[in-house]
Design a protein around this motif. Structure first.
Motif, mmCIF file in Angstrom:
data_model
loop_
_atom_site.group_PDB
_atom_site.id
_atom_site.type_symbol
_atom_site.label_atom_id
_atom_site.label_comp_id
_atom_site.label_asym_id
_atom_site.label_seq_id
_atom_site.Cartn_x
_atom_site.Cartn_y
_atom_site.Cartn_z
ATOM 1 N N ALA A 145 0.830 -1.211 0.000
ATOM 2 C CA ALA A 145 0.000 0.000 0.000
ATOM 3 C C ALA A 145 0.863 1.257 0.000
ATOM 4 O O ALA A 145 0.540 2.241 -0.692
ATOM 5 C CB ALA A 145 -0.925 -0.010 1.216
ATOM 6 N N PHE A 149 0.983 4.154 -2.912
ATOM 7 C CA PHE A 149 0.762 5.566 -2.606
ATOM 8 C C PHE A 149 1.882 6.441 -3.171
ATOM 9 O O PHE A 149 1.614 7.451 -3.845
ATOM 10 C CB PHE A 149 0.659 5.744 -1.091
ATOM 11 C CG PHE A 149 0.630 7.176 -0.654
ATOM 12 C CD1 PHE A 149 -0.506 7.943 -0.809
ATOM 13 C CD2 PHE A 149 1.761 7.754 -0.087
ATOM 14 C CE1 PHE A 149 -0.530 9.272 -0.408
ATOM 15 C CE2 PHE A 149 1.746 9.078 0.313
ATOM 16 C CZ PHE A 149 0.600 9.839 0.155
ATOM 17 N N MET A 153 1.594 9.107 -6.313
ATOM 18 C CA MET A 153 1.969 10.499 -6.114
ATOM 19 C C MET A 153 3.035 10.933 -7.120
ATOM 20 O O MET A 153 2.976 12.043 -7.672
ATOM 21 C CB MET A 153 2.467 10.705 -4.687
ATOM 22 C CG MET A 153 2.757 12.156 -4.329
ATOM 23 S SD MET A 153 3.167 12.361 -2.578
ATOM 24 C CE MET A 153 4.666 11.376 -2.466
#
Length: 233
Positions: A145, A149, A153
């Protein structure tokens, strides 16, 4: 406001489509490289600290570790390096997508391990609930996870073409303009005639006033002719 509009009109919006500063994905790329190394190496060095999945033996290779931990960890490292070092937008975007896919494989890869015959990933080598949760988060779901992320980004940063990218792509033109303008400005601001350096211009400067006496003689002749002409009363 007018100065801002003038600066925007001077910007070539066609520039900066593929070229980006290396700093655009540097921070995310560096963190992703570290997370990829962690995911690929922790199964082999974790047993030294009683922090691993079975088999609880350092540097023990199994097909499950290779497919479910080493492979996504290596892909994350490659994607992070592309984000860290690339100045091309397409290459950086490709690296970002690699990290997102690798992070997703960390999360859901164990679901496909048995149907695809990828091998057994083992059981947590911990008797406590807190230890099992920590192993789950740091080896698979939590690690994946976090990689997803950071990769998402980074994708958002490198896929958007900003005014900074356009300025960065036009930086050679901006540095070359003053060099070309210096000789022109020097000639335009020169007020004294150069006699020793260029005699051709000096001769032109001397010959220039010749036309003015001719105009004066023409005016005198015109008025003189009117005086010589007899006037009938």
């Amino acid at each position: 406001m007018k100065d801002a509009d003038t600066r925007l009109r001077d910007v070539d919006t066609r520039a900066g489509r593929m070229e980006i500063p290396r700093s655009r994905g540097a921070a995310s790329g560096f963190l992703l490289v570290l997370l990829g190394l962690w995911g690929a190496l922790i199964p082999f060095v974790g047993p030294y600290f009683n922090f691993a999945y079975d088999p609880d033996t350092p540097w023990a290779w199994t097909p499950g570790r290779g497919w479910l931990e080493v492979l996504p960890g290596a892909v994350t490292v490659v994607g992070g390096l592309l984000l860290l070092m690339s100045r091309n937008r397409a290459t950086a975007v490709f690296g970002g997508w690699l990290t997102v896919v690798a992070g997703a494989w960390f999360v859901v890869g164990r679901i496909f391990a048995v149907p695809l015959g990828l091998g057994d990933f083992g059981a947590p080598a911990s008797d406590t609930v807190a230890g099992q949760v920590a192993l789950e988060l740091t080896f698979f779901s939590g690690l994946g996870a976090l990689i997803i992320f950071l990769g998402a980004m980074a994708l958002g940063r490198v896929s958007v073409r900003s005014l900074r990218d356009i300025r960065y792509a036009q930086r050679p033109l901006a540095t070359a303009e003053p060099v070309a303008a210096e000789p022109i400005d020097a000639r335009m601001t020169t007020t004294e005639p150069v006699v020793a350096g260029n005699r051709h211009h000096a001769d032109e400067a001397v010959d220039q006033p010749v036309d003015e006496p001719r105009r004066r003689r023409g005016l005198r002749d015109m008025f003189g002719g009117s005086r010589r002409t007899p006037v009938a009363h």
